[in-house]
Scaffold this motif. Sequence first.
Motif, mmCIF file in Angstrom:
data_model
loop_
_atom_site.group_PDB
_atom_site.id
_atom_site.type_symbol
_atom_site.label_atom_id
_atom_site.label_comp_id
_atom_site.label_asym_id
_atom_site.label_seq_id
_atom_site.Cartn_x
_atom_site.Cartn_y
_atom_site.Cartn_z
ATOM 1 N N GLN A 2 -19.361 3.010 5.489
ATOM 2 C CA GLN A 2 -18.654 2.026 4.606
ATOM 3 C C GLN A 2 -17.095 2.065 4.877
ATOM 4 O O GLN A 2 -16.665 3.353 4.959
ATOM 5 C CB GLN A 2 -18.745 1.801 3.212
ATOM 6 N N LEU A 3 -16.322 0.791 4.846
ATOM 7 C CA LEU A 3 -15.028 1.009 5.268
ATOM 8 C C LEU A 3 -14.093 0.383 4.420
ATOM 9 O O LEU A 3 -14.418 -0.871 4.041
ATOM 10 C CB LEU A 3 -14.605 0.598 6.674
ATOM 11 N N GLN A 4 -12.722 0.860 4.364
ATOM 12 C CA GLN A 4 -11.957 0.317 3.187
ATOM 13 C C GLN A 4 -10.534 0.261 3.899
ATOM 14 O O GLN A 4 -10.093 1.243 4.246
ATOM 15 C CB GLN A 4 -11.888 1.132 2.014
ATOM 16 N N ALA A 5 -9.978 -1.028 4.060
ATOM 17 C CA ALA A 5 -8.914 -1.080 4.704
ATOM 18 C C ALA A 5 -7.809 -1.271 3.584
ATOM 19 O O ALA A 5 -7.767 -1.909 2.714
ATOM 20 C CB ALA A 5 -8.736 -2.223 5.964
ATOM 21 N N SER A 6 -6.539 -0.773 4.173
ATOM 22 C CA SER A 6 -5.516 -0.918 3.124
ATOM 23 C C SER A 6 -4.154 -0.959 3.984
ATOM 24 O O SER A 6 -4.029 -0.626 5.260
ATOM 25 C CB SER A 6 -5.373 0.107 2.291
ATOM 26 N N GLY A 7 -3.100 -0.936 3.593
ATOM 27 C CA GLY A 7 -1.571 -1.071 3.950
ATOM 28 C C GLY A 7 -1.072 -2.474 4.256
ATOM 29 O O GLY A 7 0.154 -2.321 5.085
ATOM 30 N N GLY A 8 -1.646 -3.459 4.297
ATOM 31 C CA GLY A 8 -0.938 -4.748 4.875
ATOM 32 C C GLY A 8 0.124 -5.027 4.055
ATOM 33 O O GLY A 8 0.149 -4.538 2.847
#
Length: 123
Positions: A2-8
């Motif tokens: 499972q993946l969680q993207a952030s930082g935009g």
Amino acid sequence: VQLQASGGGLVQAGGSLRLSCAASGRTFSSYAMGWFRQAPGKERELVAAISWSGGVTYYADSVKGRFTISRDNAKKTVYLQMNSLKPEDTAVYYCAADPRMMYGSVSRDYDSWGQGTQVTVSS
């Protein structure tokens, strides 16, 4: 995995952002990883990819020399450092996992996707 993207976020042209993608699961280190982006009205495109070990990377011509993909298998995280951003980099960015050790070049090669993070570059 499972993946969680952030930082935009919102940044002026010429600025920088670093995207992060945190993974859960015990097999992260055996996955190749990619960052895709999709702008309104356009198809999703592969921006950068990295092999399971980090030893091999790929960049789209449009970001070569400006973006850097990296990974930390101990932290189960992949990064996308974006420098010299341009308005045409505006898109939703997705991280994705390819279950093979070498990355694929199309969306169907990836079987796990993060939720996407918006990057907006103002002129």
